[in-house]
Structures are given as structure tokens and as C-alpha cells.
Design a protein around this motif. Structure first.
Motif, PDB file in Angstrom:
ATOM      1  N   GLU A 280      59.927  54.879   2.621  1.00 28.17           N
ATOM      2  CA  GLU A 280      59.540  54.741   3.956  1.00 28.17           C
ATOM      3  C   GLU A 280      57.622  54.380   3.996  1.00 28.17           C
ATOM      4  OE1 GLU A 280      59.310  55.859   8.361  1.00 28.17           O
ATOM      5  OE2 GLU A 280      60.213  54.851   6.715  1.00 28.17           O
ATOM      6  N   VAL A 281      57.507  54.785   2.494  1.00 25.40           N
ATOM      7  CA  VAL A 281      55.839  54.693   2.720  1.00 25.40           C
ATOM      8  C   VAL A 281      56.053  53.149   2.657  1.00 25.40           C
ATOM      9  CG1 VAL A 281      54.371  54.329   0.987  1.00 25.40           C
ATOM     10  CG2 VAL A 281      54.864  56.286   0.900  1.00 25.40           C
ATOM     11  N   ARG A 282      57.056  52.198   2.131  1.00 24.45           N
ATOM     12  CA  ARG A 282      57.186  50.723   1.805  1.00 24.45           C
ATOM     13  C   ARG A 282      57.789  49.842   3.382  1.00 24.45           C
ATOM     14  NH1 ARG A 282      61.145  48.679  -0.295  1.00 24.45           N
ATOM     15  NH2 ARG A 282      60.311  47.146  -1.538  1.00 24.45           N
ATOM     16  N   ARG A 283      57.629  50.736   4.410  1.00 25.13           N
ATOM     17  CA  ARG A 283      58.227  50.947   5.479  1.00 25.13           C
ATOM     18  C   ARG A 283      57.103  50.303   6.283  1.00 25.13           C
ATOM     19  NH1 ARG A 283      58.824  51.753  10.790  1.00 25.13           N
ATOM     20  NH2 ARG A 283      58.528  53.542  10.430  1.00 25.13           N
ATOM     21  N   TYR A 284      56.434  51.833   6.489  1.00 27.26           N
ATOM     22  CA  TYR A 284      55.920  52.278   6.908  1.00 27.26           C
ATOM     23  C   TYR A 284      54.039  50.963   7.396  1.00 27.26           C
ATOM     24  CZ  TYR A 284      52.800  55.073  10.082  1.00 27.26           C
ATOM     25  OH  TYR A 284      51.783  55.825  10.671  1.00 27.26           O
ATOM     26  N   TYR A 285      53.524  51.267   5.758  1.00 27.30           N
ATOM     27  CA  TYR A 285      52.384  50.604   5.385  1.00 27.30           C
ATOM     28  C   TYR A 285      52.402  49.114   5.757  1.00 27.30           C
ATOM     29  CZ  TYR A 285      51.229  55.177   5.229  1.00 27.30           C
ATOM     30  OH  TYR A 285      50.614  57.044   5.183  1.00 27.30           O
ATOM     31  N   PRO A 286      51.303  48.806   5.520  1.00 24.33           N
ATOM     32  CA  PRO A 286      50.990  47.515   5.507  1.00 24.33           C
ATOM     33  C   PRO A 286      50.993  46.199   4.074  1.00 24.33           C
ATOM     34  CG  PRO A 286      48.853  48.403   6.510  1.00 24.33           C
ATOM     35  CD  PRO A 286      49.914  49.589   6.278  1.00 24.33           C
ATOM     36  N   PHE A 287      51.299  45.854   3.570  1.00 24.47           N
ATOM     37  CA  PHE A 287      51.243  45.325   2.667  1.00 24.47           C
ATOM     38  C   PHE A 287      51.052  43.671   2.449  1.00 24.47           C
ATOM     39  CE2 PHE A 287      53.714  43.829  -1.961  1.00 24.47           C
ATOM     40  CZ  PHE A 287      52.383  44.252  -2.937  1.00 24.47           C
ATOM     41  N   PHE A 288      52.072  43.101   2.368  1.00 26.10           N
ATOM     42  CA  PHE A 288      52.013  41.184   2.091  1.00 26.10           C
ATOM     43  C   PHE A 288      52.171  41.485   4.235  1.00 26.10           C
ATOM     44  CE2 PHE A 288      52.783  36.267   1.365  1.00 26.10           C
ATOM     45  CZ  PHE A 288      51.741  36.736   1.292  1.00 26.10           C
ATOM     46  N   PRO A 289      52.018  40.495   5.064  1.00 23.87           N
ATOM     47  CA  PRO A 289      52.148  40.483   5.966  1.00 23.87           C
ATOM     48  C   PRO A 289      52.813  38.962   6.362  1.00 23.87           C
ATOM     49  CG  PRO A 289      50.046  39.002   5.336  1.00 23.87           C
ATOM     50  CD  PRO A 289      50.295  39.791   4.692  1.00 23.87           C
ATOM     51  N   VAL A 290      53.130  38.066   6.133  1.00 23.36           N
ATOM     52  CA  VAL A 290      54.193  38.001   6.270  1.00 23.36           C
ATOM     53  C   VAL A 290      54.417  36.293   5.004  1.00 23.36           C
ATOM     54  CG1 VAL A 290      53.010  36.756   8.377  1.00 23.36           C
ATOM     55  CG2 VAL A 290      52.093  35.760   6.654  1.00 23.36           C
ATOM     56  N   ALA A 291      56.222  35.999   5.343  1.00 23.99           N
ATOM     57  CA  ALA A 291      55.899  35.012   4.369  1.00 23.99           C
ATOM     58  C   ALA A 291      56.386  33.740   5.128  1.00 23.99           C
ATOM     59  CB  ALA A 291      57.255  35.689   4.261  1.00 23.99           C
ATOM     60  N   ALA A 292      56.492  32.392   4.515  1.00 21.78           N
ATOM     61  CA  ALA A 292      56.486  30.924   4.744  1.00 21.78           C
ATOM     62  C   ALA A 292      57.460  30.009   4.221  1.00 21.78           C
ATOM     63  CB  ALA A 292      55.059  30.805   4.495  1.00 21.78           C
ATOM     64  N   ALA A 293      57.288  29.124   5.557  1.00 22.48           N
ATOM     65  CA  ALA A 293      58.942  28.361   4.780  1.00 22.48           C
ATOM     66  C   ALA A 293      58.464  27.289   5.365  1.00 22.48           C
ATOM     67  CB  ALA A 293      60.202  28.985   4.657  1.00 22.48           C
ATOM     68  N   ARG A 294      59.271  26.154   4.918  1.00 17.90           N
ATOM     69  CA  ARG A 294      59.170  25.037   5.692  1.00 17.90           C
ATOM     70  C   ARG A 294      60.968  24.476   6.420  1.00 17.90           C
ATOM     71  NH1 ARG A 294      57.886  19.780   4.421  1.00 17.90           N
ATOM     72  NH2 ARG A 294      58.454  19.821   2.943  1.00 17.90           N
ATOM     73  N   VAL A 295      60.913  23.886   7.820  1.00 20.34           N
ATOM     74  CA  VAL A 295      62.358  23.748   8.031  1.00 20.34           C
ATOM     75  C   VAL A 295      62.816  22.845   7.416  1.00 20.34           C
ATOM     76  CG1 VAL A 295      63.711  23.040  10.107  1.00 20.34           C
ATOM     77  CG2 VAL A 295      61.769  24.601  10.929  1.00 20.34           C
TER      78      VAL A 295
END
Length: 415
Positions: A280-295
Motif C-alpha cells: 500500500e505504501v508503494r501504491r499510495y505514495y508517488p514514486f516514478f511518475p510515468v513510463a515512456a514508449a514509442r509506437v
């Protein structure tokens, strides 16, 4: 074919820096859609959140990582040429190398090294004034992971190496001096570890069998070639840096224990409950915001068209707070994790999908182990007071922490 909702701003980079973790979620709410398009760093970008989006995003037939991460992030946080930016056979080969380090025995050993560091520091904290937990954790984790990885480091180097690892983590989304510090730290770190790789390969530095230093130094790619020294250093940093970054999760765990004191006794009495608490700590608190990919190639999904080469961002924080996945997502409720394995496309603080061949973080099991050890130490081997301080967690700061670093006072041993 439906039109993807478009952000109103012609260029949203400054809005991303201003809104932080809520950038994607706020616009999804505004457009009543879990998908929208915008322009970031002058490139057209599709933003997604939610479980179906995560399952789509981790489909290697539709997305690739090469060329997705902005260069400023590669030059500070991830390193150029590391596993995060690879695809296909090259990615599977590099990921297999890293996953070989993550055996249950090895993960437990790293946890024990953190325990040893923690117990050695408690007597020092007892006689000290206010202790900044974040600063102490970073140094303990640096010592522990370097010993575990077979990376020699004199005690006099601990502060500098920790500061450099912290600078890489803090600089990816920053501008000005903070970003420049990350660039310099990355260069120093790669030179340091590349020299160690050279010494191992030359037989001048013994590295323990199975250690990260030896495995990476001796690894040969799919063409039978050893990794270039700089790439080997990048992958070693991809072991050290994310492990030290767990100090942020541990600070959030300490904050959760402070804000929800009834859980102190519950996690002391039951290892399974400690696991719920950590998740729940891992879910609730902010860590890395986004992940990136390309089509990778043109396709349609849910009536929307994804053109080839288009950058796509998956909202990790927003997915971990999506009300369709998490009832009352803004409440801290560890018991929601009882009774089953985490959904690989629902709980994604360190990426989603499959560990072994996919782009989910190779060190996720290490993160969970270190957090569980830390929660046990915070509740069972010591007592402390939390003085008045600024413990606000700003969602505009990338990455974020309480400004105080979590101060504790009046530390005393209990075991």
C-alpha cells in the motif's frame, strides 16, 4: 475512428513541470477519458492511464523503448544504452543478465546487509540530535548495495557516492543547477564503475562469484561480445541507483506509520500484514511518475488510432490511484492487498507486465524486501519521536519527498 481528446495547450512541458504527478490524471478527468494527446518537449505525445492502458503499453508487438525516453532523462537517470531503452533480443539478453542477480537467496542477503547497517547506526542515533532519516537511509543503502554487488568502496567515499546517486534520481525532471548536478554525477559514476569493470576483466580486481560486478563485467551479448565498458558501467548503475532510490519508499513507510499509528502494532505481529502495508505504501505514495514508449507500427485500440513512431506515456501514479482499480484510492488501506498476488497491470509503481522478459523493474523484489526489513526495524528494534516538521508530500515535485527528509529524535534501542 474516434479522435483522441487533445490538450488545450499547444505545448505542455511547462504544465507537466508545474502539475507533476497529477499532470496526466488531471487532464484525463477534464476530458472524461483515460487517453488524450498533447505536445511535450515539442513532440506529439499520447498519454494513457488505467489497467487496460497498462496492458496495452506493455505489449512488445505494439510498442518499443528505443528512442522513447527523452535524452535529458537518459543522460541523468537511466544512462544511455541501458536495458530500459532496448527492445527484442537485445533487451531479453540484458534483462536475463540482470534477473540472474535477483534470486531469492541474493535478495534476502541484500536485506540482511541493510539490517546489519541499520543495527550499526541505531547506537549512533541514540547519542545524536535530530536524525534526518532520508540522509541516513541513502548512506546505509549505498553501503549495503555496494557490498552486495561486489563494488569496493572505502568509507570515506560513502557520502560522495550517495550524493551522486541521489543527484541522478533528482535531476531527470529538473532544470538548471539540479539537472547539471545530475549530469556531473552520472559522468563520475560511469567513470568509477567502468574503471572497476576494466580491473575485473584484467584480473586485477577479484569480484565475488555471482556478484553484479562480476556478472556484468563477464557478460557477453547475443553476438558473443563483452559489453562496452561504459555500457557495463550503466548497467551497474542500474543496480546501485534504483536500490538507493528505495530510501524514498522507506521514508514514505515511516510517514505512513506516523500518520496511521495503529498499523505499528499490526506490522510488528504479522509478516503477511507487513507485506500488505508495504504494497500500500508503494501504491499510495508517488514514486516514478510515468513510463515512456514509442509506437512500433500503426494500430487501432478502442477506436483510437496510434500512428507509428508516436511517443506514449503511461501514468504510473494515476493508474495506482485509478478509482476503477482501487476503491477510495486516496485512502491509505493496506488490507486492500490481502488475498492474492498483485495485478501486474494494476499495481505498477515500478512499471507493469512481466519481470523476466518485459520492462517491469528487475529490482522490484529487492524493493519489497528492503521495505519490509525497514518497516520491521522502524517498529521492532527501535523507538523514536517525530518532532514538528514539514511532512507534506508535494505532488508537484518530481520526484517528491517530505521537505524535512523525515526527522526523528530521542532514538532508543529496543532489541
Amino acid at each position: 475512428m474516434a479522435t483522441i481528446p487533445a490538450d488545450r495547450s499547444p505545448e505542455s512541458t511547462l504544465a507537466l513541470l508545474r502539475d507533476g504527478y497529477r499532470f496526466i490524471g488531471a487532464r484525463c478527468n477534464r476530458y472524461d477519458s483515460d487517453i488524450f494527446q498533447t505536445r511535450l518537449l515539442l513532440r506529439r505525445t499520447i498519454c494513457l492511464r488505467g489497467r487496460p492502458a497498462a496492458e496495452l503499453f506493455y505489449d512488445p508487438e505494439r510498442f518499443q523503448r528505443a528512442g522513447a525516453m527523452p535524452l535529458r532523462v537518459q543522460r541523468t537517470l537511466t544512462g544511455r544504452g541501458g536495458v530500459q531503452g532496448l527492445d527484442g533480443a537485445a533487451h531479453r539478453d540484458r534483462k536475463t543478465m540482470l534477473m540472474a542477480l535477483m534470486t531469492p537467496t541474493a535478495v534476502r542477503h541484500l536485506g540482511q546487509l541493510l539490517d546489519d547497517e541499520w543495527r550499526a547506526r541505531v547506537p549512533v542515533w541514540e547519542g545524536a540530535g535530530p536524525v534526518v532519516l532520508y540522509r541516513e537511509l541513502g548512506r546505509m543503502l549505498t553501503r549495503a548495495v555496494c557490498a552486495w554487488a561486489g563494488v569496493p568502496m572505502a568509507e570515506g567515499q560513502v557520502v560522495r557516492r550517495t550524493d551522486d546517486l541521489h543527484a541522478m534520481i533528482a535531476s531527470a525532471a529538473a532544470i538548471g543547477p539540479t539537472h547539471w548536478r545530475g549530469l556531473l554525477a552520472r559522468r563520475r559514476g560511469e567513470r568509477w564503475l567502468a574503471d572497476l569493470v576494466d580491473r575485473v576483466r584484467a584480473g586485477a580486481l577479484p569480484a565475488p562469484a555471482g556478484s553484479a560486478l562480476r556478472v556484468i563485467a563477464e557478460h557477453h551479448d547475443t553476438q558473443g561480445r563483452p559489453l562496452p565498458r561504459r555500457i557495463a558501467a550503466v548497467e551497474l548503475l542500474n543496480v546501485l541507483r534504483p536500490t538507493v532510490a528505495v530510501d524514498r519508499f522507506i521514508v514514505f513507510a515511516a510517514l505512513a506509520l506516523h500518520d496511521h499509528p495503529a498499523w505499528r502494532q499490526r506490522v510488528r505481529d504479522d509478516d503477511e500484514t507487513t507485506g500488505w502495508f508495504v504494497q500500500e505504501v508503494r501504491r499510495y505514495y508517488p514514486f516514478f511518475p510515468v513510463a515512456a514508449a514509442r509506437v512500433r507500427r500503426s494500430f487501432d485500440w478502442q477506436g483510437y488510432h496510434f500512428p507509428p513512431g508516436r511517443r506514449v506515456l503511461l501514468d504510473l501514479y494515476g493508474t495506482n490511484h485509478h478509482p476503477a482499480l482501487w476503491p477510495e484510492p486516496e485512502l491509505f488501506r493496506p488490507e486492500r492487498h490481502a488475498g492474492g498476488r498483485p495485478d501486474p497491470f494494476g499495481l505498477i509503481p515500478q512499471g507493469g507486465g512481466e519481470h523476466t522478459t518485459g520492462h517491469r523493474c528487475a529490482g522490484e523484489w529487492i524493493t519489497i524486501e528492503l521495505m519490509k526489513r525497514a518497516v520491521t526495524n522502524l517498529t521492532s528494534c527501535m523507538r523514536y519521536d517525530v518532532p514538528p516538521q514539514d511532512l507534506a508530500v508535494s505532488l508537484r515535485r518530481l520526484p517528491t519527498l517530505p521537505p524535512s527528509g523525515f526527522l526523528i529524535t530521542n532514538v532508543r534501542r529496543t532489541a
